[in-house]
Write a protein that holds these residues in place. Sequence first.
Motif, short mmCIF file in Angstrom:
data_model
loop_
_atom_site.label_atom_id
_atom_site.label_comp_id
_atom_site.label_asym_id
_atom_site.label_seq_id
_atom_site.Cartn_x
_atom_site.Cartn_y
_atom_site.Cartn_z
N ARG A 27 -6.76 -7.28 -0.59
CA ARG A 27 -7.69 -6.68 -1.94
C ARG A 27 -8.87 -6.77 -1.51
O ARG A 27 -9.82 -5.80 -2.24
N CYS A 30 0.89 -1.29 0.40
CA CYS A 30 0.20 -0.03 0.02
C CYS A 30 1.05 1.54 -0.13
O CYS A 30 1.01 1.84 0.88
N PRO A 46 -0.17 2.30 -5.61
CA PRO A 46 -0.59 1.01 -4.62
C PRO A 46 0.31 -0.32 -5.87
O PRO A 46 -0.44 -0.32 -6.38
S1 SF4 Z 1 -6.02 -3.07 -2.60
FE1 SF4 Z 1 -6.14 -0.90 -0.94
S2 SF4 Z 1 -4.81 -2.24 0.89
FE2 SF4 Z 1 -4.37 -3.40 -0.92
S3 SF4 Z 1 -2.99 -1.90 -1.89
FE3 SF4 Z 1 -4.53 -1.11 -3.39
S4 SF4 Z 1 -5.02 0.49 -1.67
FE4 SF4 Z 1 -4.05 -0.28 -0.45
#
Ligand code: SF4
Length: 215
Positions: free
Chosen positions: A207, A195, A199
Motif C-alpha cells: 500500500r 491486487c 483490489p
Molecule cells: S494498494 Fe496497490 S498493490 Fe495493493 S491491492 Fe491496492 S492497487 Fe494493488
Amino acid sequence: MERQAVLSADELYRELYKAYGRPPWWSQDPFTVMFQAVLVQNTAWSSVQKACAALGEVPSAQAVLALPVEEVENMARPCGFYKAKARAIRALAAWYGGYGFERRAVQAQPLKKLRGELLNIKGVGAETADVILLYAFYQPAFVVDAYTRRLLGRLGLDLKNDGEVRAYFEAGLPRSARHYGWCHWLLLEHGIAFCRKRPRCAACPLRAACAQRLK
Ligand code: SF4
C-alpha cells in the motif's frame, strides 16, 4: 504534490518476500509442471488442484502417451477447453519424449531453442512456455502474466509490453531461475490475495508504495 517513488524490481521482490515468506517451488517433477501449466490456462489454480486431487497423482509423460486421447481429455475436463488442453498435454509429453524424458537432456539445449520448440506446440503460448522452462527445467525465463502486468501498472510503472516487463525484472533481480521462480510465485500470491480486479487495498502490504491504492 509529491510524486510517488516507483519500486525497483529488487525492492518489490523484497517487499513481497517480507509479506508472504519463502514461496514453494511449483513441483519438483518436470511433467507435473507441464501438465498443470496447460490445465491452468484460462482457469483458476483451485480448479487445477481439484482436478489433480481427483487423479491422485499426475501421470507421467510416458503414461500420457500410452493412454487413449479420451482419457487424457477426461483428466483435463474439470479445467475447461479439455480437448485443446489434452492435445497440448500429449504434445508436450511427446516433446519431452524427444529428450528421452530426461530433464538433463533438455537442460543441455540453449534456452532460445527450447523456447522456440515449446512455442511451436499448439496450445502453448509465451506464458506457458516460460512457466515450463522456469519451473520444470530451471531456466532463467521470467514469466509475465496478467497479475504481474496489472500490479506493475498500479504501482505506477509505465511498461509498454511484456518485453519491457521482463526487462524490468531481469535488470533488478539476480539472473537465476530460483529468484525468477520465487518472484513470479510471490506476484501470483499477491495478485490472488490483494491486487485482484477489485483490489483489497486497505490491508495490502504494498500500500505505501502504490500509486493507485484505494482509500
Ligand atoms: S494498494 Fe496497490 S498493490 Fe495493493 S491491492 Fe491496492 S492497487 Fe494493488
